[in-house]
Design an enzyme around this catalytic site. Structure first.
Site, PDB file in Angstrom:
ATOM      1  N   SER A  26      37.358  35.938  45.052  1.00 36.57           N
ATOM      2  CA  SER A  26      37.785  36.757  43.544  1.00 36.57           C
ATOM      3  C   SER A  26      39.155  36.008  43.520  1.00 36.57           C
ATOM      4  O   SER A  26      39.896  35.308  42.760  1.00 36.57           O
ATOM      5  CB  SER A  26      37.711  38.008  43.220  1.00 36.57           C
ATOM      6  OG  SER A  26      36.537  38.623  44.025  1.00 36.57           O
ATOM      7  N   GLY A  27      40.170  36.515  44.445  1.00 37.65           N
ATOM      8  CA  GLY A  27      41.607  35.782  44.537  1.00 37.65           C
ATOM      9  C   GLY A  27      42.178  34.882  44.609  1.00 37.65           C
ATOM     10  O   GLY A  27      42.715  34.153  44.156  1.00 37.65           O
ATOM     11  N   THR A  53      33.847  38.746  48.804  1.00 37.31           N
ATOM     12  CA  THR A  53      32.634  39.936  49.177  1.00 37.31           C
ATOM     13  C   THR A  53      32.424  39.683  47.669  1.00 37.31           C
ATOM     14  O   THR A  53      30.883  40.498  47.617  1.00 37.31           O
ATOM     15  CB  THR A  53      34.155  41.126  49.034  1.00 37.31           C
ATOM     16  OG1 THR A  53      34.791  40.379  50.703  1.00 37.31           O
ATOM     17  CG2 THR A  53      33.316  42.169  49.184  1.00 37.31           C
ATOM     18  N   THR A 318      38.381  42.810  42.171  1.00 37.36           N
ATOM     19  CA  THR A 318      38.165  41.871  41.664  1.00 37.36           C
ATOM     20  C   THR A 318      39.416  41.675  40.568  1.00 37.36           C
ATOM     21  O   THR A 318      39.882  40.453  40.814  1.00 37.36           O
ATOM     22  CB  THR A 318      36.749  41.584  41.388  1.00 37.36           C
ATOM     23  OG1 THR A 318      36.072  41.537  41.968  1.00 37.36           O
ATOM     24  CG2 THR A 318      36.669  40.267  40.678  1.00 37.36           C
ATOM     25  N   ALA A 348      36.456  51.954  37.356  1.00 37.70           N
ATOM     26  CA  ALA A 348      35.601  52.387  37.106  1.00 37.70           C
ATOM     27  C   ALA A 348      34.503  53.400  38.969  1.00 37.70           C
ATOM     28  O   ALA A 348      34.204  52.419  39.556  1.00 37.70           O
ATOM     29  CB  ALA A 348      34.617  52.122  36.438  1.00 37.70           C
ATOM     30  N   HIS A 443      29.315  57.062  13.869  1.00 37.12           N
ATOM     31  CA  HIS A 443      28.434  58.261  14.565  1.00 37.12           C
ATOM     32  C   HIS A 443      27.439  57.660  14.870  1.00 37.12           C
ATOM     33  O   HIS A 443      26.411  56.504  14.391  1.00 37.12           O
ATOM     34  CB  HIS A 443      29.195  58.903  13.696  1.00 37.12           C
ATOM     35  CG  HIS A 443      27.715  60.523  13.622  1.00 37.12           C
ATOM     36  ND1 HIS A 443      28.232  61.455  15.053  1.00 37.12           N
ATOM     37  CD2 HIS A 443      26.811  61.199  12.909  1.00 37.12           C
ATOM     38  CE1 HIS A 443      27.807  62.188  14.645  1.00 37.12           C
ATOM     39  NE2 HIS A 443      26.211  62.042  13.683  1.00 37.12           N
TER      40      HIS A 443
HETATM   41  P1  FAD Z   1      36.938  37.935  49.602  1.00 36.44           P
HETATM   42  O1  FAD Z   1      36.411  38.459  47.719  1.00 36.44           O
HETATM   43  O2  FAD Z   1      36.160  39.270  50.391  1.00 36.44           O
HETATM   44  O3  FAD Z   1      37.595  36.836  49.476  1.00 36.44           O
HETATM   45  C1  FAD Z   1      37.802  36.910  51.176  1.00 36.44           C
HETATM   46  C2  FAD Z   1      37.525  35.071  51.586  1.00 36.44           C
HETATM   47  O4  FAD Z   1      37.889  35.090  52.509  1.00 36.44           O
HETATM   48  C3  FAD Z   1      35.878  35.685  51.974  1.00 36.44           C
HETATM   49  O5  FAD Z   1      34.848  34.892  51.553  1.00 36.44           O
HETATM   50  C4  FAD Z   1      36.011  35.875  53.709  1.00 36.44           C
HETATM   51  O6  FAD Z   1      35.022  34.856  54.414  1.00 36.44           O
HETATM   52  C5  FAD Z   1      37.350  34.593  53.358  1.00 36.44           C
HETATM   53  N1  FAD Z   1      37.885  34.140  54.740  1.00 36.44           N
HETATM   54  C6  FAD Z   1      38.568  35.582  55.906  1.00 36.44           C
HETATM   55  N2  FAD Z   1      39.107  35.226  56.684  1.00 36.44           N
HETATM   56  C7  FAD Z   1      38.628  33.790  56.812  1.00 36.44           C
HETATM   57  C8  FAD Z   1      39.903  33.024  57.361  1.00 36.44           C
HETATM   58  N3  FAD Z   1      40.828  33.038  58.474  1.00 36.44           N
HETATM   59  N4  FAD Z   1      39.296  31.647  57.290  1.00 36.44           N
HETATM   60  C9  FAD Z   1      38.356  30.599  55.456  1.00 36.44           C
HETATM   61  N5  FAD Z   1      38.392  32.337  55.590  1.00 36.44           N
HETATM   62  C10 FAD Z   1      38.440  33.013  55.775  1.00 36.44           C
HETATM   63  N6  FAD Z   1      35.877  45.399  42.634  1.00 36.44           N
HETATM   64  C11 FAD Z   1      35.723  45.369  42.291  1.00 36.44           C
HETATM   65  O7  FAD Z   1      36.828  45.069  40.670  1.00 36.44           O
HETATM   66  N7  FAD Z   1      34.492  46.102  41.024  1.00 36.44           N
HETATM   67  C12 FAD Z   1      33.519  46.191  41.489  1.00 36.44           C
HETATM   68  O8  FAD Z   1      32.861  47.134  41.017  1.00 36.44           O
HETATM   69  C13 FAD Z   1      33.615  46.291  43.459  1.00 36.44           C
HETATM   70  N8  FAD Z   1      32.211  46.962  44.005  1.00 36.44           N
HETATM   71  C14 FAD Z   1      33.061  46.849  45.071  1.00 36.44           C
HETATM   72  C15 FAD Z   1      31.220  47.116  46.268  1.00 36.44           C
HETATM   73  C16 FAD Z   1      31.969  47.084  47.345  1.00 36.44           C
HETATM   74  C17 FAD Z   1      30.110  47.600  48.177  1.00 36.44           C
HETATM   75  C18 FAD Z   1      32.431  46.295  47.692  1.00 36.44           C
HETATM   76  C19 FAD Z   1      32.670  46.738  49.688  1.00 36.44           C
HETATM   77  C20 FAD Z   1      34.266  45.473  47.260  1.00 36.44           C
HETATM   78  C21 FAD Z   1      34.105  46.174  45.917  1.00 36.44           C
HETATM   79  N9  FAD Z   1      34.605  45.817  45.352  1.00 36.44           N
HETATM   80  C22 FAD Z   1      34.178  45.942  43.864  1.00 36.44           C
HETATM   81  C23 FAD Z   1      35.978  44.726  45.374  1.00 36.44           C
HETATM   82  C24 FAD Z   1      36.191  43.575  45.118  1.00 36.44           C
HETATM   83  O9  FAD Z   1      34.877  42.887  45.622  1.00 36.44           O
HETATM   84  C25 FAD Z   1      37.399  42.969  46.263  1.00 36.44           C
HETATM   85  O10 FAD Z   1      38.271  44.066  45.510  1.00 36.44           O
HETATM   86  C26 FAD Z   1      37.451  41.337  46.177  1.00 36.44           C
HETATM   87  O11 FAD Z   1      36.555  40.988  46.122  1.00 36.44           O
HETATM   88  C27 FAD Z   1      38.372  41.284  46.825  1.00 36.44           C
HETATM   89  O12 FAD Z   1      38.703  39.855  46.292  1.00 36.44           O
HETATM   90  P2  FAD Z   1      39.784  38.957  47.397  1.00 36.44           P
HETATM   91  O13 FAD Z   1      39.636  37.427  47.056  1.00 36.44           O
HETATM   92  O14 FAD Z   1      40.458  39.340  48.103  1.00 36.44           O
HETATM   93  O15 FAD Z   1      39.457  38.992  49.262  1.00 36.44           O
END
Ligand code: FAD
Length: 453
Positions: A26-27, A53, A318, A348, A443
């Site tokens: 996401s980020g 994720t 996210t 939520a 309502h």
């Molecule tokens: P991520 O989305 O985890 O992305 C990180 C990426 O980095 C991954 O693809 C990984 O493979 C890659 N990576 C890691 N290390 C390396 C490396 N050394 N080299 C290359 N690539 C690498 N959030 C909500 O807002 N609403 C929800 O309903 C919600 N439900 C969730 C349900 C579950 C079961 C889980 C586990 C999480 C949920 N979340 C929810 C949280 C949300 O998924 C995370 O907050 C969000 O995905 C974080 O984004 P990010 O970019 O930090 O990391």
């Protein structure tokens, strides 16, 4: 620093990229697209599937499971509304195929929208502050954004290898008939209710005295009652201590001596940052526990390296990861600092009924204000008027009596997530409880209950 590495402040003149993002979740995706939109040369390093994720093993698949579970709830309501024989049988493999197909199409859409951004496949690690090794290749860059996310925390206890993580649940080919879920955070609570709706026997074990640690106490109590009413056995104040493999079940021992048999054990005990393979020592990026330490702009202590999302110690959501990513990119490529305000981030729990909150809990408000007012009420949505089972909903407002400003909104009700997030712009502008009361609602709707409190 290794002998042939570059000092942190020396930007290579003929660098490959302006920005390399580690992690296409996401980020990372939000940051890469934003920088590319500004004409920067951008690459994303990703060792697994595009989407991270949220798309592959978090928000999207859990919510699809929750929608599948909702039909069970609707079916039981349907018979109260005169539908004869509404029961159906849930088929996990059919659902799983549909879920996998949707996730695959989301991944494809995300890849298709990357335009000129290079995708570098492989695990990334630092060589120095401007150089990364990604699989077999080495690239140089002005800025690095670390967006590597987090993974489930697994306790170091005997037999933990038999336990599943949330990620494994989506891969199950068949659905076991019983689960023990360790951890009463939102992931543990959502899975407990979904699996129960699919007909599994579920025991939820949480080490604290209430589920949903960060939520308001009235919400915690209401949620626990909902889970118990659904037939989930909730054990609080106990910790998973050991897992043993029996002939066809697992046997969990808790620290209070209880033993529980279940076909599968799911660990939902928090998340640890994916930072151990980045070779952060080479760039002296500061970490605390298992998270990267950043300032309000997402800057690490090494000036050209930023970090956002679940690998930092902020909010693991996210939309927060995306907002942090946009702020980090603005800070990198503009003449001013940008930052995210966490004060009014809503969150939520997608259970039945939904739980949503924004702002301060009653306890947090009491710590920060001399005096607070609490408005709390329960109501039953009209939809449940004919139902044999009740659906008691709860609304709670935390108010500063000196200004009448609303400090926190807490809701357990159908569509609570949409209702709470719709209030956020007004709350940010200092919405008072009087203004809320003077608002005319629709309502009959669940939302009008908020105005009638
Ligand atoms: P991520 O989305 O985890 O992305 C990180 C990426 O980095 C991954 O693809 C990984 O493979 C890659 N990576 C890691 N290390 C390396 C490396 N050394 N080299 C290359 N690539 C690498 N959030 C909500 O807002 N609403 C929800 O309903 C919600 N439900 C969730 C349900 C579950 C079961 C889980 C586990 C999480 C949920 N979340 C929810 C949280 C949300 O998924 C995370 O907050 C969000 O995905 C974080 O984004 P990010 O970019 O930090 O990391």
């Amino acid at each position: 620093m290794s002998a042939n590495s570059m000092p942190a402040d020396s930007v290579p003149a003929n660098r490959d990229y302006d920005l390399v993002v580690i992690g296409a979740g996401s980020g990372g995706l939000a940051a890469a697209k934003q920088a590319a939109k500004q004409g920067k040369r951008v690459a994303i390093a990703e060792k697994e599937a595009i989407g991270g994720t949220c798309v592959n093993r978090g928000c999207i698949p859990t919510k699809l499971m929750i929608y599948a579970a909702d039909f069970a709830k609707q079916q039981s309501l349907a018979s109260d509304y005169g539908w004869v024989n509404p029961e159906g049988l849930f088929d996990w493999p059919t659902f799983k195929q549909a879920m996998d197909d949707h996730i695959q199409s989301l991944r494809q859409t995300q890849s298709d929208h990357l335009g000129d951004i290079d995708i570098l496949r492989g695990q990334a690690e630092f060589v120095d502050a401007h150089t990364l090794r990604i699989g077999e290749q080495t690239v140089t860059t002005e800025y690095v954004l670390i967006a590597v996310g987090a993974r489930p925390k697994m306790p170091d206890i005997p037999g933990i290898k038999h336990a599943l993580t949330s990620r494994d649940i989506f891969r199950l080919e068949t659905l076991p008939d019983s689960f023990l879920i360790a951890g009463g955070g939102y992931i543990g609570v959502e899975f407990s209710q979904v699996l129960r709706s699919f007909g599994c026997r579920v025991t939820l074990v949480d080490s604290s005295s209430q589920v949903l640690d960060r939520f308001d106490k009235d919400i915690q109590e209401r949620v626990k009652q909902i889970l118990v009413d659904d037939g989930i056995k909730v054990i609080d104040g106990a910790r998973l201590e050991e897992i043993a493999k029996g002939t066809d079940t697992l046997v969990a021992t808790l620290d209070d001596g209880q033993t529980i048999k279940a076909k599968q054990i799911l660990c939902a005990l928090g998340r640890t940052g994916n930072i151990d393979t980045l070779n952060l020592e080479a760039v002296a990026v500061a970490t605390e526990k298992d998270k990267i330490v950043v300032d309000d702009q997402g800057r690490t202590n090494t000036p050209n390296i930023f970090a956002v999302g679940d690998c930092t110690d902020k909010m693991l959501l996210t939309p927060v990861a995306r907002a942090e990513a946009l702020a980090a990119v603005e800070t990198m490529f503009s003449d001013h600092d940008a930052q995210v305000s966490y004060r009014w981030v809503p969150s939520a729990v997608f259970m039945h009924p939904e739980v949503a909150m924004v702002g301060l809990t009653e306890r947090a408000a009491r710590e920060q204000y001399n005096q607070i007012e609490v408005h709390c009420d329960t109501f039953s949505p009209l939809k449940y008027a004919l139902a044999s089972e009740s659906l008691e909903s709860l609304i709670k407002l935390v108010v500063d009596p000196s200004t009448q400003n609303i400090l926190g909104v807490h809701l357990v009700a159908p569509r609570a997530a949409d209702l709470v997030q719709a209030l956020v712009p007004a709350l940010k502008k200092g919405l008072t409880v009087t203004e809320l009361e003077q608002t005319i609602g629709i309502h009959p709707s669940v939302g009008e209950e908020i105005f009638a409190l």
